[in-house]
Scaffold this active site. Structure first.
Site, mmCIF file in Angstrom:
data_model
loop_
_atom_site.group_PDB
_atom_site.id
_atom_site.type_symbol
_atom_site.label_atom_id
_atom_site.label_comp_id
_atom_site.label_asym_id
_atom_site.label_seq_id
_atom_site.Cartn_x
_atom_site.Cartn_y
_atom_site.Cartn_z
ATOM 1 N N CYS A 167 0.800 -1.218 0.000
ATOM 2 C CA CYS A 167 0.000 0.000 0.000
ATOM 3 C C CYS A 167 0.838 1.276 0.000
ATOM 4 C CB CYS A 167 -0.931 0.008 1.203
ATOM 5 S SG CYS A 167 -1.898 -1.510 1.362
ATOM 6 N N HIS A 310 -2.152 7.589 6.426
ATOM 7 C CA HIS A 310 -2.447 6.327 5.747
ATOM 8 C C HIS A 310 -3.872 5.898 6.093
ATOM 9 C CE1 HIS A 310 -1.878 2.399 3.933
ATOM 10 N NE2 HIS A 310 -2.320 1.857 5.051
ATOM 11 N N HIS A 345 -9.614 2.368 -0.300
ATOM 12 C CA HIS A 345 -8.201 1.981 -0.318
ATOM 13 C C HIS A 345 -7.849 1.394 -1.679
ATOM 14 C CE1 HIS A 345 -4.320 0.781 0.734
ATOM 15 N NE2 HIS A 345 -4.523 0.193 1.899
#
Length: 415
Positions: A167, A310, A345
């Site tokens: 990620c 994040h 995401h």
């Protein structure tokens, strides 16, 4: 020769908020969610994942960078969306990559998941019909082929590499690009990331890991727009989405000599490895990554005006990120925005898209809201839950943390 910092000369993105960057930014500032019912595939009622962040089709744009015959070969959506963002970022920058500049232009545009959709589709056809894969299947699934196609599109013949850090991929592509510029091995770097991972095994796999949002069995299904909940007391995992973002870097001296407009530089960065657990974040190395990026920028924590987090909406991840931020900033933690509340995401592309939003906020002196927030007593944080907020910014910290303990943080400075 003294260090030549990397500056941002062009950006572009596609996300669940749209395919036009200005429209995406307008919707982000309005607190509009891009999360909706999953339609990329047709999930049955028993499929665990029912919501997603999906990007609109771009076929109507004609994308001239893929000729008709090529369109049939590059079957994974990764390629057309990646090439679209690169084409538009270059146009925004005003830079022409001519033959003289090509050897000094690097490509770090990457992906975390790659074209697994092409392999899965070929496998299903083989099982159902005994059909051998088309010759294009393996190239579509080759993760570094995205950077290869970007190189072919632009003519760039400088260093090329694919930075796969789960990620954090989008952010590490920028860090790698900045290193190439600082080492004098490139004048321009095409950075960014793309991921289109809304395929059944990946979605179901995230659900069985208790990472993706799945509603409680005894509760009515929530409205899709309300289920991505970073830092919130009722967070239940991330919403898988898709998207792409391109960030063009150039050396500051090079940009000035070419008359290229820029107003933001990469002031400092850090990357750390947790060496701890394959998915669970680790406080000491997350904290060190944040602290090192600020120190590398030559500033103190109280000179950071905003943090782009994040914040994936997982129980453990959000808590560790907050604990690390609080330990670094003490009682002076600045506003912390969580863009995944708006767009979900997008795997490796998430940190590229979120970086672009952070840069737009730096430019405009405003922070988009973190929506769907219910205060968590364990996370007393100012996450701009009330709506967009005017905030003058000189330094912004961007965090990205990926599976495998891949941590990346960058401090951006307005100049």
């Amino acid at each position: 020769m003294s260090r030549d910092p990397a500056v941002i000369i062009g950006v572009d993105a596609v996300s669940p908020l749209g395919i036009d960057l200005d429209e995406q930014w307008r919707l982000a500032l309005a607190g509009q969610s891009g999360i909706d019912r999953l339609t990329r595939i047709q999930p049955g009622p028993d499929f665990p994942v029912q919501v997603a962040g999906q990007v609109a089709d771009i076929d109507h744009l004609g994308y001239p960078f893929l000729k008709p015959r090529e369109q049939a070969r590059w079957i994974s959506p990764l390629f057309k969306y990646a090439l679209l963002t690169v084409t538009r970022a270059l146009k925004r920058s005003g830079l022409t990559l001519d033959a003289a500049l090509a050897p000094r232009t690097a490509v770090t545009y990457s992906s975390a998941i790659g074209g697994l959709d092409a392999i899965l589709d070929a496998d299903r056809k083989w099982i159902a019909k005994g059909s051998l894969p088309l010759p294009c299947v393996n190239p579509n699934a080759c993760i570094n082929m995205i950077a290869g196609k970007v190189s072919m599109l632009t003519g760039a013949t400088g260093p090329i590499t694919t930075t796969i850090t789960a990620c954090a991929t989008g952010l590490t592509s920028m860090i790698t690009g900045a290193m190439l510029i600082e080492l004098g091995r490139a004048d321009v770097v095409v950075c960014g990331a793309v991921d289109f991972s809304l395929v059944e095994p990946i979605l179901a796999g995230f659900a069985t890991m208790n990472a993706a949002f799945v509603p409680k069995p005894d509760s009515p299904f929530d409205a899709p727009a309300t289920v991505s909940r970073p830092f919130s007391a009722h967070r239940r995992g991330f919403v898988v989405s898709e998207g792409a973002g391109c960030i063009l870097l150039a050396g500051k001296r090079f940009a000035r000599e070419r008359g290229l407009p820029f107003d933001v530089e990469i002031a400092g960065w850090s990357m750390t490895s947790d060496a701890h657990h394959f998915v669970a974040p680790h406080f000491p190395t997350v904290r060190r990554c944040i602290a090192e990026s600020i120190a590398d920028a030559g500033i103190t924590p109280n000179q950071i005006q905003a943090v782009n987090a994040h914040a994936a909406s997982t129980r453990a991840g959000d808590q560790v990120e907050f604990d690390a931020l609080r330990d670094v900033f003490g009682d002076h933690l600045p506003p912390v925005t969580a863009n995944k509340s708006l767009i979900g995401h997008a795997m490796g592309a998430s940190s590229a898209i979120e970086t672009i939003f952070a840069l737009l906020g730096l430019r405009d002196g405003v922070l988009p809201p973190t929506i769907n927030h219910q205060p968590d007593p364990q996370i007393p944080i100012d996450c701009v839950a009330e709506g967009l907020r005017p905030v003058a910014q000189e330094h912004v910290l961007k965090n990205a943390f990926g599976f495998g303990g891949c941590n990346a943080c960058v401090v951006f400075r307005r100049i």
